[in-house]
Design a protein around this motif. Structure first.
Motif, short mmCIF file in Angstrom:
data_model
loop_
_atom_site.label_atom_id
_atom_site.label_comp_id
_atom_site.label_asym_id
_atom_site.label_seq_id
_atom_site.Cartn_x
_atom_site.Cartn_y
_atom_site.Cartn_z
N GLU A 35 0.83 -1.20 0.00
CA GLU A 35 0.00 0.00 0.00
C GLU A 35 0.87 1.25 0.00
O GLU A 35 1.81 1.35 0.81
N LYS A 36 0.58 2.19 -0.87
CA LYS A 36 1.42 3.39 -0.97
C LYS A 36 1.22 4.36 0.19
O LYS A 36 2.12 5.16 0.49
N GLU A 37 0.06 4.31 0.84
CA GLU A 37 -0.24 5.25 1.91
C GLU A 37 0.31 4.76 3.25
O GLU A 37 0.64 3.58 3.40
N PRO A 38 0.37 5.65 4.26
CA PRO A 38 0.90 5.24 5.57
C PRO A 38 -0.10 4.47 6.43
O PRO A 38 0.24 4.06 7.54
N GLN A 39 -1.33 4.27 5.95
CA GLN A 39 -2.30 3.46 6.67
C GLN A 39 -3.27 2.85 5.67
O GLN A 39 -3.28 3.22 4.49
N VAL A 40 -4.06 1.90 6.13
CA VAL A 40 -5.01 1.22 5.24
C VAL A 40 -6.27 2.08 5.07
O VAL A 40 -6.54 2.98 5.86
N ALA A 41 -7.04 1.77 4.03
CA ALA A 41 -8.38 2.33 3.81
C ALA A 41 -8.38 3.85 3.71
O ALA A 41 -9.29 4.52 4.21
#
Length: 402
Positions: A35-41
């Motif tokens: 996942e590219k972001e620092p958290q899911v969803a």
């Protein structure tokens, strides 16, 4: 094949549901979600309205219809098992004009074919019994339509993956996919992961990530921003359940509606305006690269030629609270511009074919060892666990054949 590694690109609800399904169905398989972001969803899942759709709208026999109906039952059971919010508050699909009654009847027959539970037609008087402040001349009532907290569900899926020995690797923006002997190398700017098989659930970036896999160029993703108003806290008692319009079959959008949330707030919306960036949650967010890609794609111009009048109306509602609430007042006449404040917004990853057609059904491509989800709009969150079953059925069928 028990020691293989399967990668998932994208830690939205669909990517996490797929990783969880693999981990549960294939003990010993290593699952790595990237996942590219620092958290899911963070993106579509994190901006979802929270509605658990019952299957009213979808063409019988389509993937949407089949997987939504299946998805509701297993999502309900999962939420109950894990103590996650799940409230069957019911939905009214309301006709406000005589010329909508034929479309409402078609919708009723479609819903019956999809085995939507306990759906019934209700009269003007019965509407008022269910929703004392609602307008309309007739409606369909779906008492089993529910609301939940999809980001919470997604986080629970991530815990299941990690409990089964898998990994959710954050801050991993995929920059290349390379075939290597017996598998695929997935790379970011700082790291590389080798997997035996790969599933792409990249949402707003599904077409660009699929191109890294040498998949076909179409469909392309067109981002539509959906903006919401919020009823002021002292006005939320005007709405008991979900209140929706009869949808226009020409569009994959359901129109402005009233949506109670599990936190007690009530949203009004969304509209559907073309976003100027794939992650354009604010009107001020503009991506020159995303705009250039839209302008260069013939499907964008063909879509604009077909739907420009609707686009102008939607933009008017985006700029003016009074214009936004004009349609909403047809369904709850006592609500006006002074009763709402601007809420949040989400961006829908809408797939668009080259001929300008807005792709309605789920669309999945397979390229060698890679499975690419190219279109997964609503009800993808509702159907996420069933879509995961469908994806994994195909994945393991391919493995068995090899």
């Amino acid at each position: 094949m028990a020691d293989e590694t399967i990668g998932i690109v994208g830690a939205g609800i669909l990517g996490l549901a797929t990783g969880r399904e693999i981990a549960l169905r294939r003990p010993g398989t290593r699952v790595v979600v990237l996942e590219k972001e620092p958290q899911v969803a963070v993106h579509q899942t994190g901006h979802n309205s929270g509605v658990v759709h019952a299957g009213i709208y979808y063409a019988p026999g389509s993937l949407k219809a089949d997987l939504c109906v299946r998805g509701v039952s297993i999502l309900r059971e999962y939420c109950q098992e894990r103590g996650l919010p799940y409230a069957e508050i019911g939905k009214l699909v309301v006709a406000v004009r005589e010329d909508e009654l034929g479309r409402m009847e078609n919708l009723y027959q479609r819903a019956r074919n999809n085995h939507v539970p306990e759906l019934r037609k209700v009269s003007k008087e019965e509407i008022r019994e269910l929703e004392p402040h609602a307008g309309g001349i007739a409606a369909l009532h779906s008492p089993r339509t529910a609301i939940t907290d999809y980001p919470a569900v997604a986080r629970e899926f991530a815990k299941d993956i990690e409990a089964a020995g898998g990994e959710v690797r954050l801050g991993f923006p995929v920059t290349s996919l390379t075939d290597v002997p017996g598998g695929i190398e997935v790379a970011s700017a700082q790291d590389r992961v080798r997997v035996d098989r790969l599933v792409l659930c990249a949402g707003l970036h599904s077409d660009s990530v699929a191109r890294l896999a040498k998949d076909r160029r179409e469909p392309r993703i067109v981002p539509f921003r959906g903006e919401y108003m919020l009823l002021r806290p002292d006005r939320t008692d005007l709405v008991r359940g979900l209140i929706y319009p009869v949808p226009d079959p020409r569009y994959p959008f359901l129109g402005v509606h009233f949506t109670p949330r599990v936190d007690g707030s009530v949203e009004v919306g969304p509209n559907a305006v073309l976003a100027l960036a794939r992650e354009g949650y604010r009107r001020s967010r503009i991506s020159p690269g995303d705009l250039a890609g839209l302008a260069a794609y013939p499907g964008s111009w063909r879509m604009a030629a077909q739907h420009w009048r609707t686009g102008i109306r939607e933009y008017r509602g985006s700029l003016s609270v009074s214009a936004f609430m004009k349609d909403a007042r047809l369904y709850v006449p006592g609500v006006g511009a002074s009763d709402v404040v601007r809420g949040g917004a989400g961006v829908r990853a809408q797939a668009l074919d080259r001929d300008g057609t807005l792709v309605d059904d789920f669309r999945i491509h397979r390229v060698g060892r890679i499975t690419a989800v190219r279109n997964a709009p609503s009800p993808a969150a509702t159907a996420s666990m069933a879509i995961a079953e469908h994806l994994v059925d195909g994945l393991f069928a391919d493995v068995s054949a090899n």
